[in-house]
Design a protein around this motif. Structure first.
Motif, PDB file in Angstrom:
ATOM      1  N   LEU A 148     -10.899  69.412  -7.155  1.00 35.74           N
ATOM      2  CA  LEU A 148      -9.572  69.980  -6.933  1.00 35.74           C
ATOM      3  C   LEU A 148      -9.466  71.350  -7.597  1.00 35.74           C
ATOM      4  O   LEU A 148      -8.998  72.317  -6.992  1.00 35.74           O
ATOM      5  CB  LEU A 148      -8.497  69.035  -7.462  1.00 35.74           C
ATOM      6  N   LEU A 149      -9.936  71.466  -8.827  1.00 28.34           N
ATOM      7  CA  LEU A 149      -9.840  72.734  -9.546  1.00 28.34           C
ATOM      8  C   LEU A 149     -10.700  73.819  -8.886  1.00 28.34           C
ATOM      9  O   LEU A 149     -10.230  74.942  -8.703  1.00 28.34           O
ATOM     10  CB  LEU A 149     -10.245  72.557 -11.013  1.00 28.34           C
ATOM     11  N   SER A 150     -11.921  73.484  -8.504  1.00 28.82           N
ATOM     12  CA  SER A 150     -12.779  74.512  -7.885  1.00 28.82           C
ATOM     13  C   SER A 150     -12.197  74.984  -6.551  1.00 28.82           C
ATOM     14  O   SER A 150     -12.237  76.174  -6.246  1.00 28.82           O
ATOM     15  CB  SER A 150     -14.207  74.001  -7.697  1.00 28.82           C
ATOM     16  N   ALA A 151     -11.641  74.062  -5.775  1.00 31.52           N
ATOM     17  CA  ALA A 151     -11.033  74.442  -4.495  1.00 31.52           C
ATOM     18  C   ALA A 151      -9.826  75.348  -4.716  1.00 31.52           C
ATOM     19  O   ALA A 151      -9.686  76.389  -4.060  1.00 31.52           O
ATOM     20  CB  ALA A 151     -10.628  73.194  -3.713  1.00 31.52           C
ATOM     21  N   MET A 152      -8.956  74.969  -5.648  1.00 34.03           N
ATOM     22  CA  MET A 152      -7.756  75.779  -5.893  1.00 34.03           C
ATOM     23  C   MET A 152      -8.115  77.149  -6.469  1.00 34.03           C
ATOM     24  O   MET A 152      -7.520  78.152  -6.092  1.00 34.03           O
ATOM     25  CB  MET A 152      -6.790  75.044  -6.826  1.00 34.03           C
ATOM     26  N   LEU A 153      -9.094  77.195  -7.367  1.00 29.57           N
ATOM     27  CA  LEU A 153      -9.493  78.491  -7.917  1.00 29.57           C
ATOM     28  C   LEU A 153     -10.065  79.395  -6.828  1.00 29.57           C
ATOM     29  O   LEU A 153      -9.783  80.593  -6.808  1.00 29.57           O
ATOM     30  CB  LEU A 153     -10.506  78.308  -9.048  1.00 29.57           C
ATOM     31  N   SER A 154     -10.855  78.840  -5.930  1.00 31.69           N
ATOM     32  CA  SER A 154     -11.405  79.637  -4.832  1.00 31.69           C
ATOM     33  C   SER A 154     -10.294  80.172  -3.938  1.00 31.69           C
ATOM     34  O   SER A 154     -10.299  81.346  -3.552  1.00 31.69           O
ATOM     35  CB  SER A 154     -12.373  78.795  -4.001  1.00 31.69           C
ATOM     36  N   LEU A 155      -9.331  79.315  -3.613  1.00 31.51           N
ATOM     37  CA  LEU A 155      -8.231  79.742  -2.739  1.00 31.51           C
ATOM     38  C   LEU A 155      -7.315  80.759  -3.432  1.00 31.51           C
ATOM     39  O   LEU A 155      -6.923  81.761  -2.824  1.00 31.51           O
ATOM     40  CB  LEU A 155      -7.431  78.523  -2.278  1.00 31.51           C
ATOM     41  N   VAL A 156      -6.988  80.532  -4.689  1.00 28.72           N
ATOM     42  CA  VAL A 156      -6.133  81.478  -5.423  1.00 28.72           C
ATOM     43  C   VAL A 156      -6.862  82.808  -5.602  1.00 28.72           C
ATOM     44  O   VAL A 156      -6.252  83.876  -5.550  1.00 28.72           O
ATOM     45  CB  VAL A 156      -5.676  80.883  -6.772  1.00 28.72           C
TER      46      VAL A 156
ATOM     47  N   SER B  35       1.258  79.342   0.680  1.00 26.53           N
ATOM     48  CA  SER B  35       1.727  77.964   0.851  1.00 26.53           C
ATOM     49  C   SER B  35       1.487  77.487   2.281  1.00 26.53           C
ATOM     50  O   SER B  35       1.118  76.328   2.503  1.00 26.53           O
ATOM     51  CB  SER B  35       3.213  77.839   0.492  1.00 26.53           C
ATOM     52  N   SER B  36       1.671  78.374   3.244  1.00 26.36           N
ATOM     53  CA  SER B  36       1.393  78.020   4.647  1.00 26.36           C
ATOM     54  C   SER B  36      -0.083  77.697   4.832  1.00 26.36           C
ATOM     55  O   SER B  36      -0.435  76.729   5.512  1.00 26.36           O
ATOM     56  CB  SER B  36       1.785  79.161   5.582  1.00 26.36           C
ATOM     57  N   LEU B  37      -0.951  78.499   4.229  1.00 29.83           N
ATOM     58  CA  LEU B  37      -2.381  78.228   4.298  1.00 29.83           C
ATOM     59  C   LEU B  37      -2.711  76.877   3.661  1.00 29.83           C
ATOM     60  O   LEU B  37      -3.482  76.095   4.219  1.00 29.83           O
ATOM     61  CB  LEU B  37      -3.175  79.334   3.612  1.00 29.83           C
ATOM     62  N   LEU B  38      -2.129  76.602   2.499  1.00 28.49           N
ATOM     63  CA  LEU B  38      -2.387  75.323   1.830  1.00 28.49           C
ATOM     64  C   LEU B  38      -1.995  74.144   2.712  1.00 28.49           C
ATOM     65  O   LEU B  38      -2.717  73.143   2.781  1.00 28.49           O
ATOM     66  CB  LEU B  38      -1.650  75.247   0.495  1.00 28.49           C
ATOM     67  N   ARG B  39      -0.859  74.249   3.403  1.00 30.21           N
ATOM     68  CA  ARG B  39      -0.427  73.159   4.297  1.00 30.21           C
ATOM     69  C   ARG B  39      -1.438  72.949   5.421  1.00 30.21           C
ATOM     70  O   ARG B  39      -1.791  71.815   5.755  1.00 30.21           O
ATOM     71  CB  ARG B  39       0.961  73.444   4.865  1.00 30.21           C
ATOM     72  N   VAL B  40      -1.922  74.042   6.005  1.00 27.10           N
ATOM     73  CA  VAL B  40      -2.886  73.944   7.097  1.00 27.10           C
ATOM     74  C   VAL B  40      -4.188  73.312   6.603  1.00 27.10           C
ATOM     75  O   VAL B  40      -4.710  72.380   7.208  1.00 27.10           O
ATOM     76  CB  VAL B  40      -3.154  75.329   7.738  1.00 27.10           C
ATOM     77  N   VAL B  41      -4.706  73.805   5.486  1.00 19.64           N
ATOM     78  CA  VAL B  41      -5.964  73.277   4.956  1.00 19.64           C
ATOM     79  C   VAL B  41      -5.791  71.814   4.549  1.00 19.64           C
ATOM     80  O   VAL B  41      -6.657  70.982   4.807  1.00 19.64           O
ATOM     81  CB  VAL B  41      -6.485  74.133   3.784  1.00 19.64           C
ATOM     82  N   HIS B  42      -4.675  71.490   3.927  1.00 13.23           N
ATOM     83  CA  HIS B  42      -4.397  70.106   3.531  1.00 13.23           C
ATOM     84  C   HIS B  42      -4.432  69.186   4.752  1.00 13.23           C
ATOM     85  O   HIS B  42      -5.008  68.095   4.712  1.00 13.23           O
ATOM     86  CB  HIS B  42      -3.036  70.005   2.832  1.00 13.23           C
ATOM     87  N   ASP B  43      -3.841  69.629   5.840  1.00 17.81           N
ATOM     88  CA  ASP B  43      -3.794  68.813   7.053  1.00 17.81           C
ATOM     89  C   ASP B  43      -5.155  68.697   7.741  1.00 17.81           C
ATOM     90  O   ASP B  43      -5.406  67.729   8.455  1.00 17.81           O
ATOM     91  CB  ASP B  43      -2.755  69.363   8.033  1.00 17.81           C
TER      92      ASP B  43
ATOM     93  N   PRO C 116      -2.820  70.528  -2.970  1.00 21.44           N
ATOM     94  CA  PRO C 116      -1.360  70.606  -2.840  1.00 21.44           C
ATOM     95  C   PRO C 116      -0.966  71.284  -1.537  1.00 21.44           C
ATOM     96  O   PRO C 116      -1.732  72.061  -0.971  1.00 21.44           O
ATOM     97  CB  PRO C 116      -0.935  71.447  -4.047  1.00 21.44           C
ATOM     98  N   LYS C 117       0.234  70.985  -1.067  1.00 23.18           N
ATOM     99  CA  LYS C 117       0.741  71.588   0.174  1.00 23.18           C
ATOM    100  C   LYS C 117       1.554  72.851  -0.100  1.00 23.18           C
ATOM    101  O   LYS C 117       2.031  73.480   0.825  1.00 23.18           O
ATOM    102  CB  LYS C 117       1.604  70.584   0.934  1.00 23.18           C
ATOM    103  N   SER C 118       1.729  73.179  -1.359  1.00 23.24           N
ATOM    104  CA  SER C 118       2.540  74.337  -1.711  1.00 23.24           C
ATOM    105  C   SER C 118       1.958  75.019  -2.938  1.00 23.24           C
ATOM    106  O   SER C 118       1.343  74.381  -3.797  1.00 23.24           O
ATOM    107  CB  SER C 118       3.976  73.882  -2.008  1.00 23.24           C
ATOM    108  N   TYR C 119       2.152  76.312  -3.034  1.00 22.72           N
ATOM    109  CA  TYR C 119       1.719  77.093  -4.179  1.00 22.72           C
ATOM    110  C   TYR C 119       2.651  76.922  -5.378  1.00 22.72           C
ATOM    111  O   TYR C 119       2.294  77.171  -6.490  1.00 22.72           O
ATOM    112  CB  TYR C 119       1.639  78.567  -3.776  1.00 22.72           C
TER     113      TYR C 119
END
Length: 105
Positions: A62-70, A84-92, A101-104
């Motif tokens: 989870l941490l490595s994915a979020m750090l890469s995306l941020v 946040s829109s990107l997170l929702r798409v990737v989450h789905d 997470p679905k939101s920043y």
């Protein structure tokens, strides 16, 4: 502080954290940090070991994915709303039990 504006868009940019996560968390384990930010440190340590989804390989936490995306958010100047829109798409797109997470916010 890194000046992201002066970086050429064509320069390679490494968003993979790999084994550096353990080093970063170890660096954060300094006594003063632990005392001041114990709950945050515990969350970082847990998230650095938590698989992004059940059955994924060990390097996808989870941490490595979020750090890469941020990291990409900062690099390309994405707004919080677009991120946040990107997170929702990737989450789905990921398997149902994913931890992203679905939101920043």
């Amino acid at each position: 502080m890194i000046d992201l504006q002066s970086r050429s868009q064509s320069e390679p940019f490494d968003v993979e954290m790999g084994n550096h996560l353990e080093d970063m968390i170890h660096d954060l384990k300094q006594e003063y940090f632990q005392q001041a930010h114990a709950p945050m440190y515990d969350t970082l340590q847990i998230d650095s070991k938590k698989p992004l989804y059940p059955g994924c390989n060990n390097s996808s936490t989870l941490l490595s994915a979020m750090l890469s995306l941020v990291n990409m958010k900062a690099r390309y100047g994405w707004s919080d709303k677009s991120f946040s829109s990107l997170l929702r798409v990737v989450h789905d797109i990921l398997p149902d039990e994913n931890m992203l997470p679905k939101s920043y916010y």
